[in-house]
Design a protein around this motif. Structure first.
Motif, PDB file in Angstrom:
ATOM      1  N   TYR A  22    -138.627  25.755 -33.317  1.00 40.82           N
ATOM      2  CA  TYR A  22    -137.451  26.388 -34.700  1.00 40.82           C
ATOM      3  C   TYR A  22    -137.326  26.860 -34.396  1.00 40.82           C
ATOM      4  O   TYR A  22    -137.802  28.328 -34.499  1.00 40.82           O
ATOM      5  CB  TYR A  22    -138.468  25.641 -35.703  1.00 40.82           C
ATOM      6  CG  TYR A  22    -138.734  24.407 -35.622  1.00 40.82           C
ATOM      7  CD1 TYR A  22    -138.202  23.245 -36.240  1.00 40.82           C
ATOM      8  CD2 TYR A  22    -139.928  23.611 -35.140  1.00 40.82           C
ATOM      9  CE1 TYR A  22    -137.953  22.005 -36.748  1.00 40.82           C
ATOM     10  CE2 TYR A  22    -140.753  22.791 -35.462  1.00 40.82           C
ATOM     11  CZ  TYR A  22    -140.013  21.306 -35.910  1.00 40.82           C
ATOM     12  OH  TYR A  22    -139.943  20.695 -36.374  1.00 40.82           O
ATOM     13  N   ALA A  24    -134.812  30.502 -37.046  1.00 39.73           N
ATOM     14  CA  ALA A  24    -134.042  30.309 -38.150  1.00 39.73           C
ATOM     15  C   ALA A  24    -132.782  30.932 -38.048  1.00 39.73           C
ATOM     16  O   ALA A  24    -132.385  32.220 -37.402  1.00 39.73           O
ATOM     17  CB  ALA A  24    -135.003  31.504 -38.674  1.00 39.73           C
ATOM     18  N   ARG A  29    -134.562  26.249 -41.445  1.00 45.10           N
ATOM     19  CA  ARG A  29    -134.677  26.666 -40.406  1.00 45.10           C
ATOM     20  C   ARG A  29    -133.970  25.344 -39.462  1.00 45.10           C
ATOM     21  O   ARG A  29    -133.984  24.413 -40.011  1.00 45.10           O
ATOM     22  CB  ARG A  29    -136.378  25.838 -40.422  1.00 45.10           C
ATOM     23  CG  ARG A  29    -137.293  25.843 -39.070  1.00 45.10           C
ATOM     24  CD  ARG A  29    -138.755  25.549 -39.554  1.00 45.10           C
ATOM     25  NE  ARG A  29    -138.747  24.360 -39.854  1.00 45.10           N
ATOM     26  CZ  ARG A  29    -139.853  23.526 -39.775  1.00 45.10           C
ATOM     27  NH1 ARG A  29    -140.868  23.936 -40.069  1.00 45.10           N
ATOM     28  NH2 ARG A  29    -140.021  22.127 -39.888  1.00 45.10           N
ATOM     29  N   THR A  80    -134.365  22.339 -41.660  1.00 43.65           N
ATOM     30  CA  THR A  80    -133.747  22.068 -42.752  1.00 43.65           C
ATOM     31  C   THR A  80    -133.035  21.228 -43.894  1.00 43.65           C
ATOM     32  O   THR A  80    -132.342  21.206 -43.390  1.00 43.65           O
ATOM     33  CB  THR A  80    -133.704  23.863 -43.660  1.00 43.65           C
ATOM     34  OG1 THR A  80    -134.647  24.237 -43.009  1.00 43.65           O
ATOM     35  CG2 THR A  80    -133.248  24.163 -45.246  1.00 43.65           C
TER      36      THR A  80
END
Length: 270
Positions: A22, A24, A29, A80
């Protein structure tokens, strides 16, 4: 299921998940997987509401030969979760941010499925220096609705409205409002002179769920993508009647061979 089988499945699942990472991107994310080693980097863009699993049928084979990145767009897969109307322009910027975050500097061979192909076209038009070649598999098109309207205008308007309502009900209306409603049509003539391959299905449906899947529409669909692909000096069209919307699942060997051929064409064109 025996206790041993359950433990084995758990270990397999953990092994697969261990390969996923993952990163950011702003407040979000993003789930991705980057494996393999080669001078060329393949970027896989999933379709519709799919995540990186869209590429499960061919991903391992690709990574045995090429450095291959697949990911789940924001709102899809393990990235996300959001409920927002996205545009292909926003998604293209997200793809660029992902490449930057992973320090992938060189131009990629962009391989995209369905709605992902619309994002790939947008990306190639906005960031031509970042794309070495383009493969669109069963690509979504702003001309989809035009095909339906030419067959039966009244019925087409009814079906288009129903599809839009269903899409908005799920909270992600980008797939339809993004490109079905865009006018004038963004055919992206500014895409650079690069190797392009389009794979489109002309397989007939026994019980077409929409006008878009009728026999007449299948013929028009094939002609649309043939004309678009062959407008490129280095364009190639592959029309298949052996799979429907997921050639990478139904005809993995064919898709792998076309990717290999595209990589070779890209290498020769440099």
């Amino acid at each position: 299921m025996t206790k041993f089988s359950a433990i084995l499945l758990l270990l397999i699942s953990l092994s697969l998940n261990a390969k996923v990472a993952y990163v950011a991107l702003g407040d979000y994310r993003v789930e991705y997987e980057l494996r393999g080693d080669s001078k060329a980097t393949l970027l896989l863009e999933a379709g519709g509401s799919a995540g990186l699993e869209d590429w499960n049928p061919i991903y391992d084979r690709l990574t045995s030969e090429y450095r291959t990145l697949r990911y789940s767009r924001i709102g899809n897969g393990g990235s996300t979760a959001v409920r927002k109307n996205y545009s292909s322009e926003e998604y293209a910027d997200e793809a660029l941010a992902l490449l930057d975050a992973l320090n992938i500097d060189g131009p990629v061979i962009y391989i995209a499925h369905s709605y992902g192909a619309y994002i790939a076209r947008t990306f190639a038009a906005r960031y031509p220096e970042k794309v070495a070649a383009l493969m669109l598999i069963e690509p979504a098109s702003e001309h989809d609705v035009d095909i339906m309207r030419q067959i039966d205008l009244a019925k087409a308007e009814q079906e288009i409205a129903e599809v839009k309502r269903d899409d908005m009900k799920n909270g992600m209306s980008n797939q339809y409002l993004d490109f079905w409603a865009k006018r004038p049509l963004p055919d992206h003539p500014e895409i650079a002179d690069i190797p392009v391959t389009v794979i489109a299905s002309i397989k007939r449906y026994e019980n077409p769920p929409l006008l878009f899947y009728t026999d007449k529409a299948r013929v028009m669909w094939g002609e649309l993508h043939r004309d678009w692909a062959l407008a490129f000096p280095q364009g190639k069209i592959v029309l298949t009647d052996k799979s429907y919307h997921f050639p990478q699942r139904d005809e993995p060997e064919m898709v792998l061979e076309e990717i290999k051929a595209l990589v070779q064409r890209t290498t020769k064109s440099k």
